[in-house]
Motif scaffolding. Structure first.
Motif, PDB file in Angstrom:
ATOM      1  N   GLY A  34      25.337  32.128  46.592  1.00 52.38           N
ATOM      2  CA  GLY A  34      25.954  30.880  46.150  1.00 52.38           C
ATOM      3  C   GLY A  34      24.982  29.986  45.405  1.00 52.38           C
ATOM      4  O   GLY A  34      25.336  29.371  44.389  1.00 52.38           O
ATOM      5  N   MET A  35      23.737  29.906  45.894  1.00 50.82           N
ATOM      6  CA  MET A  35      22.737  29.109  45.187  1.00 50.82           C
ATOM      7  C   MET A  35      22.449  29.690  43.814  1.00 50.82           C
ATOM      8  O   MET A  35      22.252  28.953  42.844  1.00 50.82           O
ATOM      9  CB  MET A  35      21.456  28.995  46.007  1.00 50.82           C
ATOM     10  N   PHE A  36      22.410  31.012  43.717  1.00 50.77           N
ATOM     11  CA  PHE A  36      22.200  31.658  42.423  1.00 50.77           C
ATOM     12  C   PHE A  36      23.362  31.363  41.475  1.00 50.77           C
ATOM     13  O   PHE A  36      23.153  31.099  40.288  1.00 50.77           O
ATOM     14  CB  PHE A  36      22.006  33.165  42.601  1.00 50.77           C
ATOM     15  N   ILE A  37      24.583  31.399  41.993  1.00 49.34           N
ATOM     16  CA  ILE A  37      25.756  31.077  41.175  1.00 49.34           C
ATOM     17  C   ILE A  37      25.683  29.626  40.703  1.00 49.34           C
ATOM     18  O   ILE A  37      25.938  29.329  39.528  1.00 49.34           O
ATOM     19  CB  ILE A  37      27.062  31.346  41.961  1.00 49.34           C
ATOM     20  N   LEU A  38      25.319  28.716  41.606  1.00 48.04           N
ATOM     21  CA  LEU A  38      25.194  27.301  41.244  1.00 48.04           C
ATOM     22  C   LEU A  38      24.106  27.106  40.193  1.00 48.04           C
ATOM     23  O   LEU A  38      24.300  26.394  39.202  1.00 48.04           O
ATOM     24  CB  LEU A  38      24.893  26.456  42.481  1.00 48.04           C
ATOM     25  N   PHE A  39      22.954  27.754  40.385  1.00 44.16           N
ATOM     26  CA  PHE A  39      21.873  27.674  39.409  1.00 44.16           C
ATOM     27  C   PHE A  39      22.329  28.173  38.041  1.00 44.16           C
ATOM     28  O   PHE A  39      22.071  27.554  37.011  1.00 44.16           O
ATOM     29  CB  PHE A  39      20.656  28.478  39.892  1.00 44.16           C
ATOM     30  N   THR A  40      23.012  29.317  38.036  1.00 46.66           N
ATOM     31  CA  THR A  40      23.491  29.889  36.779  1.00 46.66           C
ATOM     32  C   THR A  40      24.498  28.960  36.111  1.00 46.66           C
ATOM     33  O   THR A  40      24.423  28.724  34.894  1.00 46.66           O
ATOM     34  CB  THR A  40      24.121  31.273  37.031  1.00 46.66           C
ATOM     35  N   ALA A  41      25.423  28.422  36.882  1.00 45.24           N
ATOM     36  CA  ALA A  41      26.435  27.523  36.326  1.00 45.24           C
ATOM     37  C   ALA A  41      25.802  26.258  35.745  1.00 45.24           C
ATOM     38  O   ALA A  41      26.226  25.774  34.691  1.00 45.24           O
ATOM     39  CB  ALA A  41      27.459  27.162  37.401  1.00 45.24           C
ATOM     40  N   LEU A  42      24.784  25.735  36.414  1.00 43.95           N
ATOM     41  CA  LEU A  42      24.118  24.534  35.905  1.00 43.95           C
ATOM     42  C   LEU A  42      23.265  24.848  34.681  1.00 43.95           C
ATOM     43  O   LEU A  42      23.258  24.086  33.711  1.00 43.95           O
ATOM     44  CB  LEU A  42      23.260  23.901  37.002  1.00 43.95           C
ATOM     45  N   SER A  43      22.535  25.960  34.711  1.00 44.40           N
ATOM     46  CA  SER A  43      21.655  26.268  33.584  1.00 44.40           C
ATOM     47  C   SER A  43      22.435  26.690  32.343  1.00 44.40           C
ATOM     48  O   SER A  43      21.993  26.459  31.224  1.00 44.40           O
ATOM     49  CB  SER A  43      20.624  27.320  33.971  1.00 44.40           C
ATOM     50  N   ARG A  44      23.587  27.310  32.515  1.00 45.72           N
ATOM     51  CA  ARG A  44      24.435  27.695  31.377  1.00 45.72           C
ATOM     52  C   ARG A  44      25.381  26.568  30.965  1.00 45.72           C
ATOM     53  O   ARG A  44      26.167  26.740  30.047  1.00 45.72           O
ATOM     54  CB  ARG A  44      25.267  28.927  31.727  1.00 45.72           C
ATOM     55  N   GLN A  45      25.314  25.479  31.682  1.00 48.75           N
ATOM     56  CA  GLN A  45      26.137  24.283  31.451  1.00 48.75           C
ATOM     57  C   GLN A  45      27.635  24.561  31.586  1.00 48.75           C
ATOM     58  O   GLN A  45      28.455  23.936  30.933  1.00 48.75           O
ATOM     59  CB  GLN A  45      25.811  23.649  30.098  1.00 48.75           C
ATOM     60  N   TRP A  46      27.972  25.518  32.455  1.00 48.87           N
ATOM     61  CA  TRP A  46      29.363  25.700  32.831  1.00 48.87           C
ATOM     62  C   TRP A  46      29.754  24.578  33.782  1.00 48.87           C
ATOM     63  O   TRP A  46      30.930  24.227  33.882  1.00 48.87           O
ATOM     64  CB  TRP A  46      29.574  27.040  33.517  1.00 48.87           C
ATOM     65  N   LEU A  47      28.774  24.074  34.494  1.00 47.75           N
ATOM     66  CA  LEU A  47      28.931  22.968  35.429  1.00 47.75           C
ATOM     67  C   LEU A  47      27.867  21.941  35.072  1.00 47.75           C
ATOM     68  O   LEU A  47      26.711  22.290  34.879  1.00 47.75           O
ATOM     69  CB  LEU A  47      28.737  23.474  36.866  1.00 47.75           C
ATOM     70  N   MET A  48      28.265  20.705  34.984  1.00 51.62           N
ATOM     71  CA  MET A  48      27.317  19.649  34.647  1.00 51.62           C
ATOM     72  C   MET A  48      26.827  18.995  35.939  1.00 51.62           C
ATOM     73  O   MET A  48      27.565  18.893  36.922  1.00 51.62           O
ATOM     74  CB  MET A  48      27.973  18.603  33.736  1.00 51.62           C
ATOM     75  N   LEU A  49      25.583  18.548  35.903  1.00 54.65           N
ATOM     76  CA  LEU A  49      24.987  17.925  37.080  1.00 54.65           C
ATOM     77  C   LEU A  49      25.773  16.688  37.512  1.00 54.65           C
ATOM     78  O   LEU A  49      25.897  16.414  38.703  1.00 54.65           O
ATOM     79  CB  LEU A  49      23.524  17.573  36.805  1.00 54.65           C
ATOM     80  N   LYS A  50      26.317  15.964  36.558  1.00 53.49           N
ATOM     81  CA  LYS A  50      27.089  14.757  36.893  1.00 53.49           C
ATOM     82  C   LYS A  50      28.329  15.093  37.714  1.00 53.49           C
ATOM     83  O   LYS A  50      28.849  14.239  38.434  1.00 53.49           O
ATOM     84  CB  LYS A  50      27.472  13.991  35.632  1.00 53.49           C
ATOM     85  N   ASP A  51      28.777  16.352  37.637  1.00 52.49           N
ATOM     86  CA  ASP A  51      29.973  16.772  38.385  1.00 52.49           C
ATOM     87  C   ASP A  51      29.711  16.912  39.878  1.00 52.49           C
ATOM     88  O   ASP A  51      30.666  16.953  40.663  1.00 52.49           O
ATOM     89  CB  ASP A  51      30.495  18.106  37.845  1.00 52.49           C
ATOM     90  N   ILE A  52      28.438  17.015  40.289  1.00 48.17           N
ATOM     91  CA  ILE A  52      28.124  17.172  41.717  1.00 48.17           C
ATOM     92  C   ILE A  52      27.007  16.228  42.162  1.00 48.17           C
ATOM     93  O   ILE A  52      26.442  16.396  43.231  1.00 48.17           O
ATOM     94  CB  ILE A  52      27.741  18.644  42.037  1.00 48.17           C
ATOM     95  N   ARG A  53      26.673  15.229  41.351  1.00 46.67           N
ATOM     96  CA  ARG A  53      25.508  14.387  41.592  1.00 46.67           C
ATOM     97  C   ARG A  53      25.572  13.646  42.937  1.00 46.67           C
ATOM     98  O   ARG A  53      24.619  13.679  43.692  1.00 46.67           O
ATOM     99  CB  ARG A  53      25.326  13.373  40.467  1.00 46.67           C
ATOM    100  N   ARG A  54      26.658  12.966  43.253  1.00 47.48           N
ATOM    101  CA  ARG A  54      26.702  12.125  44.462  1.00 47.48           C
ATOM    102  C   ARG A  54      26.555  12.948  45.736  1.00 47.48           C
ATOM    103  O   ARG A  54      25.786  12.602  46.627  1.00 47.48           O
ATOM    104  CB  ARG A  54      27.989  11.306  44.484  1.00 47.48           C
ATOM    105  N   VAL A  55      27.296  14.038  45.824  1.00 44.66           N
ATOM    106  CA  VAL A  55      27.244  14.859  47.034  1.00 44.66           C
ATOM    107  C   VAL A  55      25.898  15.573  47.143  1.00 44.66           C
ATOM    108  O   VAL A  55      25.308  15.631  48.229  1.00 44.66           O
ATOM    109  CB  VAL A  55      28.410  15.870  47.059  1.00 44.66           C
TER     110      VAL A  55
END
Length: 117
Positions: A34-55
């Motif tokens: 899961g951490m690898f998936i999250l890292f990949t999603a953030l580095s490929r900008q499929w997911l933006m940091l602002k989308d999960i910043r507060r939590v």
């Protein structure tokens, strides 16, 4: 509602990692996947940091709480650990020194690579 959305994203990625872990023919922690998936999603900008910043800020700020169960387990098993305390301490020290040297080597190689570029 934003916090619920952020939690949903993080838990969905975690559950995806756990699901992949179950499907693998060998044991591998789903949380690491899961951490690898999250890292990949953030580095490929499929997911933006602002989308999960507060939590994620909240979880990082209170990360020490996640170590309490492990600490309690070590304390409750100390009678077993006590018998092998010297080998455990030596292993921890040697592995820490090995990792320190390894990381120094990698940093040195990266610095040389940047200077050559």
């Amino acid at each position: 509602m934003q916090i619920f959305k952020e939690l949903s994203i993080i838990f969905t990625i975690y559950l995806l990692g756990e699901g992949i872990s179950i499907l693998l023919p060998f044991d591998f922690p789903g949380s690491i996947i899961g951490m690898f998936i999250l890292f990949t999603a953030l580095s490929r900008q499929w997911l933006m940091l602002k989308d999960i910043r507060r939590v994620s800020d909240f979880l990082l700020k209170h990360m020490a709480l996640f170590f309490i169960p492990a600490g309690v387990s070590v304390m409750s098993s100390f009678s077993l650990i006590e018998k092998e305390l010297i080998p455990i301490v030596l292993t921890l020290l040697l592995s820490a020194l090995f990792m320190l040297g390894f990381i120094a080597l990698i940093v040195d190689l990266l610095v040389k690579r940047v200077k050559d570029a």
